[in-house]
Each structure stands twice: as C-alpha cells, then as structure tokens.
Design an enzyme around this catalytic site. Sequence first.
Site, PDB file in Angstrom:
ATOM      1  N   ARG A 171       0.862  -1.259  -0.130  1.00 22.36           N
ATOM      2  CA  ARG A 171      -0.113   0.019  -0.132  1.00 22.36           C
ATOM      3  C   ARG A 171       0.942   1.297   0.239  1.00 22.36           C
ATOM      4  O   ARG A 171       0.480   2.251  -0.718  1.00 22.36           O
ATOM      5  CB  ARG A 171      -0.805   0.015   1.211  1.00 22.36           C
ATOM      6  CG  ARG A 171      -2.130  -0.823   1.079  1.00 22.36           C
ATOM      7  CD  ARG A 171      -1.943  -2.256   0.308  1.00 22.36           C
ATOM      8  NE  ARG A 171      -3.169  -3.025   0.137  1.00 22.36           N
ATOM      9  CZ  ARG A 171      -3.488  -3.782   0.989  1.00 22.36           C
ATOM     10  NH1 ARG A 171      -2.873  -4.321   2.157  1.00 22.36           N
ATOM     11  NH2 ARG A 171      -4.738  -4.670   0.980  1.00 22.36           N
ATOM     12  N   ASP A 200       0.334  -7.253  -3.282  1.00 24.02           N
ATOM     13  CA  ASP A 200      -0.660  -6.731  -3.200  1.00 24.02           C
ATOM     14  C   ASP A 200      -1.511  -6.240  -4.353  1.00 24.02           C
ATOM     15  O   ASP A 200      -0.653  -6.050  -5.342  1.00 24.02           O
ATOM     16  CB  ASP A 200      -1.048  -6.066  -2.048  1.00 24.02           C
ATOM     17  CG  ASP A 200      -2.321  -6.679  -1.207  1.00 24.02           C
ATOM     18  OD1 ASP A 200      -3.437  -6.612  -1.820  1.00 24.02           O
ATOM     19  OD2 ASP A 200      -2.395  -7.074  -0.046  1.00 24.02           O
ATOM     20  N   HIS A 273      -6.125 -10.378  -4.032  1.00 16.08           N
ATOM     21  CA  HIS A 273      -5.320  -9.235  -3.798  1.00 16.08           C
ATOM     22  C   HIS A 273      -4.041  -9.566  -4.994  1.00 16.08           C
ATOM     23  O   HIS A 273      -2.772  -9.292  -4.680  1.00 16.08           O
ATOM     24  CB  HIS A 273      -4.606  -9.432  -2.500  1.00 16.08           C
ATOM     25  CG  HIS A 273      -5.523  -8.867  -1.343  1.00 16.08           C
ATOM     26  ND1 HIS A 273      -6.122  -7.688  -1.273  1.00 16.08           N
ATOM     27  CD2 HIS A 273      -6.248  -9.577  -0.313  1.00 16.08           C
ATOM     28  CE1 HIS A 273      -6.780  -7.324  -0.081  1.00 16.08           C
ATOM     29  NE2 HIS A 273      -6.909  -8.803   0.174  1.00 16.08           N
ATOM     30  N   GLU A 337      -9.503 -12.954   1.287  1.00 16.14           N
ATOM     31  CA  GLU A 337     -10.253 -11.911   0.660  1.00 16.14           C
ATOM     32  C   GLU A 337     -10.384 -12.193  -0.830  1.00 16.14           C
ATOM     33  O   GLU A 337      -9.924 -11.287  -1.528  1.00 16.14           O
ATOM     34  CB  GLU A 337      -9.996 -10.351   1.084  1.00 16.14           C
ATOM     35  CG  GLU A 337     -10.155 -10.071   2.571  1.00 16.14           C
ATOM     36  CD  GLU A 337      -9.520  -8.655   3.027  1.00 16.14           C
ATOM     37  OE1 GLU A 337     -10.364  -8.109   3.709  1.00 16.14           O
ATOM     38  OE2 GLU A 337      -8.504  -8.176   2.414  1.00 16.14           O
ATOM     39  N   TRP A 403      -7.058 -14.242  11.518  1.00 13.32           N
ATOM     40  CA  TRP A 403      -7.236 -12.664  11.371  1.00 13.32           C
ATOM     41  C   TRP A 403      -8.598 -12.132  11.772  1.00 13.32           C
ATOM     42  O   TRP A 403      -8.616 -10.991  12.342  1.00 13.32           O
ATOM     43  CB  TRP A 403      -6.503 -12.065  10.397  1.00 13.32           C
ATOM     44  CG  TRP A 403      -7.314 -12.057   9.129  1.00 13.32           C
ATOM     45  CD1 TRP A 403      -7.219 -13.301   8.365  1.00 13.32           C
ATOM     46  CD2 TRP A 403      -8.027 -11.270   8.623  1.00 13.32           C
ATOM     47  NE1 TRP A 403      -7.990 -13.090   7.185  1.00 13.32           N
ATOM     48  CE2 TRP A 403      -8.502 -11.864   7.208  1.00 13.32           C
ATOM     49  CE3 TRP A 403      -8.372  -9.871   8.662  1.00 13.32           C
ATOM     50  CZ2 TRP A 403      -9.299 -11.144   6.322  1.00 13.32           C
ATOM     51  CZ3 TRP A 403      -9.279  -9.265   7.783  1.00 13.32           C
ATOM     52  CH2 TRP A 403      -9.804  -9.897   6.691  1.00 13.32           C
ATOM     53  N   TRP A 478      -1.063  -2.728   8.424  1.00  8.99           N
ATOM     54  CA  TRP A 478      -1.375  -2.499   6.860  1.00  8.99           C
ATOM     55  C   TRP A 478      -0.869  -1.018   6.655  1.00  8.99           C
ATOM     56  O   TRP A 478      -1.537  -0.272   7.450  1.00  8.99           O
ATOM     57  CB  TRP A 478      -2.709  -3.011   6.561  1.00  8.99           C
ATOM     58  CG  TRP A 478      -2.872  -4.559   7.153  1.00  8.99           C
ATOM     59  CD1 TRP A 478      -3.361  -4.846   8.091  1.00  8.99           C
ATOM     60  CD2 TRP A 478      -2.521  -5.535   6.165  1.00  8.99           C
ATOM     61  NE1 TRP A 478      -3.628  -6.458   8.167  1.00  8.99           N
ATOM     62  CE2 TRP A 478      -2.952  -6.931   6.976  1.00  8.99           C
ATOM     63  CE3 TRP A 478      -2.193  -5.820   4.814  1.00  8.99           C
ATOM     64  CZ2 TRP A 478      -2.777  -7.914   6.336  1.00  8.99           C
ATOM     65  CZ3 TRP A 478      -2.030  -7.079   4.479  1.00  8.99           C
ATOM     66  CH2 TRP A 478      -2.049  -7.957   5.183  1.00  8.99           C
TER      67      TRP A 478
HETATM   68  C1  ACM Z   1      -6.154  -9.186   6.167  1.00 11.38           C
HETATM   69  O1  ACM Z   1      -6.182  -8.453   7.114  1.00 11.38           O
HETATM   70  N1  ACM Z   1      -6.633  -9.085   4.958  1.00 11.38           N
HETATM   71  C2  ACM Z   1      -5.389 -10.298   6.432  1.00 11.38           C
END
Ligand code: ACM
Length: 546
Positions: A171, A200, A273, A337, A403, A478
Amino acid sequence: MMKFIKPSLTVIFMTIVSSLFASNLAGIIPVPVSMTPGKGYFRITAKSSLLVSTDDKAVKDIALLLNNHLKEFYHFSNLSVESGQIAKKGSIILKLDKECGIKPEGYKLSITKESIEICSADPNGLFYGVQTLFQMMPPEKKALSKIKIKSVEIEDYPRFSWRGLHLDVCRHFMPKEFIFKYLDYMAIHKLNTFHFHLTDDQGWRIEIKKYPLLTEIGSVRSETLVGRYSKENAVYDGTPHSGFYTQEEIKEIIKYAAERYITVVPEIEMPGHALAALSAYPELGCTGGPYKSATKWGVFEDVMCAGKESTFQFLEGVLEEVIALFPSTYIHVGGDECPKVRWHDCPLCQQRMKDESLADEHQLQSYFVQRMERFINGKGRKIIGWDEILEGGLAPNAAVMSWRGEEGGISAAGQQHYVVMTPGSHCYLDHYQGDKETEPLAIGGFTPLEKIYGYEPVPAALSAENARFVMGAQGNVWTEYMASPAHVEYMVYPRAAALSEVLWSSKESRDYSSFMKRMKTMVKRYKSIGLNYCPNEFSKSKKKHD
Ligand code: ACM
Ligand code: ZN
C-alpha cells in the site's frame, strides 16, 4: 483463629518486581521470567574486557554488538575482546554452554560485583541476554566513563516461538533503510519473526527475474486515493507511487534480520489481492484484462484464474525464486479476501471444478492452495495462510494465521494444525490507538495500548492438547493510511512493546501498571534512537500511570 494465607505465585512475583523498581532493572521489556536481585553493582569501565567462551563467529559478533552499543550510547572505546574459558574479574563474559540451555532462545544473566556473565546453549539466547543487559544501562545517549549495573540473577526464555511483526510494503512502499530500522526495533523487543507482505493489489514489491514485468509494470500505480474513499467524490493525488526491492536488496534484508535472530517470512498473495500481478501479466486473470494496479483500498473482484495451468506455472516460477532467497521454513501464500465472482463466471474455472469434482468455488480455492502447498512442500518448506484457507478444506500441512477473530485459530488448532494468532480486535496496529478526533487518519477500529497488553494468544476454547499448536501471535501493520516510515513507527510503538511482553513473558507476570512504569524508561530509549513512538499514554494528563 488466625488464618495462614499462602501468597500466590503472582503476588510473590509482583513483590519481587516492585522491589526492583528502585534499580536500573526497572526498564526491561519484555519482563524476564525470573529476576533475583543481588547486592552491589558491576561497573563497566574502559578497563573492563569482553570474554567470549568460544571463537564461534556468532558469539564474536555479539561481543562486537556490545562494543558498538557502548560506543554509540556512551562514547566508549572498544573493550578488548578475549577468548577463553576462565572467568576473569572485571569481565563481561559471553558463554556458549549447553548446561545453560533452560529453554529454546533462553539465557541466564548473572551480574555480580566481579563480573557479568551471559550464558546460553545457543547464540540467539546470548543475543537476547545482551538485549536485556542494554536495557539495564542508561537509556540516554551521553558520554560516560563508567556504567553502573545492579547485581542480579536473571533466567529468561520466551513463552512463544512465533513473536511476529508484519509490514505491508504494498500500500505504501518503505525504503530498505527503514526495513533495517524496523528490524532493529524488533530485536530490542525480542520479536523474532518479520512477516514481509510483498505483493498486493496496489503494488508488487519484489524482483522476480523470470517475470520482469511484475516490477516494471506491477510495482507502479498511477495515483493514490486521498483520505477516505467516497463513491461520490473520491479524490486522488495524481502522483504515481512505486518501489520494489531487488533480489540483492532482499538478500541484504534477510542477512540483516538473521544477524538479529529474526526470520523473514515472505508473503506472496494468491489467488486474490492480485491486481498488480495481473496488470503485468493479464493472461493470468479469468477475463484477460486489461487490469491496472489499484489506486484505492479494499477488495477487488479480479483475481488469478484457477482454471488455467499457466497460473500455477507462473506462481511456481515466482515461488522458486522466493524460496531460493528466503531461508524461512514458512512461506506465506495469503489466501485472504478472494471474491469468487470471476471464478463463477469463468468457463475454465468451472471446467476445473468439474474435472476435480469440486462442489463450489470455496473448494476451488482449497484446490488452489493445496496445489501450491504440494509445490512448496516439495521444496522442503511449509505454507502458512490467512484463515480463509480453512474454507473448502485445509491443506494437509498448512499453518493458519487467524485474523478474522479467534475462530480460525481455534478451528485449525482443533485439527492439529499450527496457528499464529493475529485477531483484528487486538493485533491490528493500523487501528486507532487514541481519540479519533485528534489521531492521524487510520483505517478504523480501536486498539489502545492496554487492550493489546491484555491479549491472551491461547484461546480459552482450546484444550491443553490443542493449545500447543498455537505458535504465538503477531502484530499486523497494513499501510493504507501510513505513507511514511515515521507514521509506521507511530502506529507500531509502543503497541509492539506491549505485544512483546504478551509473547515473551510468563502469563503470570503480566501486569499493566508495571509495564507502564517500565515503559517510561523504554520511551527514553525510543527518544535516544529516534523512534517516533505514539506519546498518547505518556502525556502529563495521563496521571493514572504516574
Ligand atoms: C487481512 O487483513 N486481509 C489478512
Ligand atoms: Zn478462471
């Protein structure tokens, strides 16, 4: 009748700890397993010498680290380094000895008026013993001719083997020099696993020689969302964002980490991702693109096609180079995701499901992960993935990073798979740590220092038999809303210090007010080394901790 009340272990422990606060033992984080204060002080002076019990390079490097610390903090000249078995008066002794092998990564630190001796079965224990010794020295950088260190006997070892900190460099790209600092800070806190999130939607950050477009195209996004996303008036900065690590830089990072007894676990995200990878190699997607690296945050429907053989060949090519670079046992394959809409509409994905008798797209994801696991196991390594890899059936040897709460970890450990706990509720360091009105913009959530300090990595729901599958826990960082190293530091510390105590120290010793007292010294150390910690909990108005 008078009752005899037997003091609990916790009470005894806390009494010892409080009696230590008058001394320079007060700044040690994470708190050691046992500390028995002695009488008097050892004084490090220019006449002290460093005695190593062996010519082992790893031990000599630790002696060098000690000398460098004395130089950097207190302007000392190098102490002489000698090897031999006989303890000498006035020496700081680094002793490698199987007899001192209390537990893996453990050490004994004995300080008397005559000498300092750090003893461990392995160099990593000596390294941690030296970190503890540093924390018994003044936290300020200033020229000194002697350093007084309180006599004490310490026996210390970690509660968990996976003491992790993660960093997303997709990011926002972070320069190599900052990664070095990040590793230095981890070492101070005895954290030993760096989860390096390298790919990502918003950028591919590792050079892969077989697929040069991954970095030529995939490491660049055209611009970045400003502030929070709004469907109506999203604002973008109009500035391309890019950056990646060459394989030579990756090697430097791994070496730097290894010198600090930190394992670097690389994460190559699949099958979701994946927009940055697809922007470089659109034939890997179900629709064939075109695709571009994402300029905003979130979850995107375009993922790697699970029907094409070329997707697996590509990933195997990538992983071959990743495995050649990273010596870690675990390779993180992401797995989180991954929307299933493209697979649902893709004839090749549907054909794969038919051919493999897969009931739904979750089983297709499980097929995907299991296939990659076979490849990685074939190279002598193991996979770890986010808890979505449980859906559709867990790959036979996979470890799970829990998570979305504790449930994934409980389920995986219940199936006797290894687990790293990193629930968003307690371990996400991108959450707010103070008042939303005054804190810099963050993704959301609220994880103040005391909450992370109170985290217990072994879920109560696990039986003792299954609890042993919990390898530890990890803080996740993140960087959607962290554009600079200084901002990352602000979000990570002091919360990672709290996590270090959760992961290293004994469960019985956990005491937030003791931690906060010790943090006062740690914060002085942060200032000395230029770590941009969040000062919220140490401001004058926080009287309750004074
Ligand atoms: C995550 O926070 N998508 C692993
Ligand atoms: Zn497909």
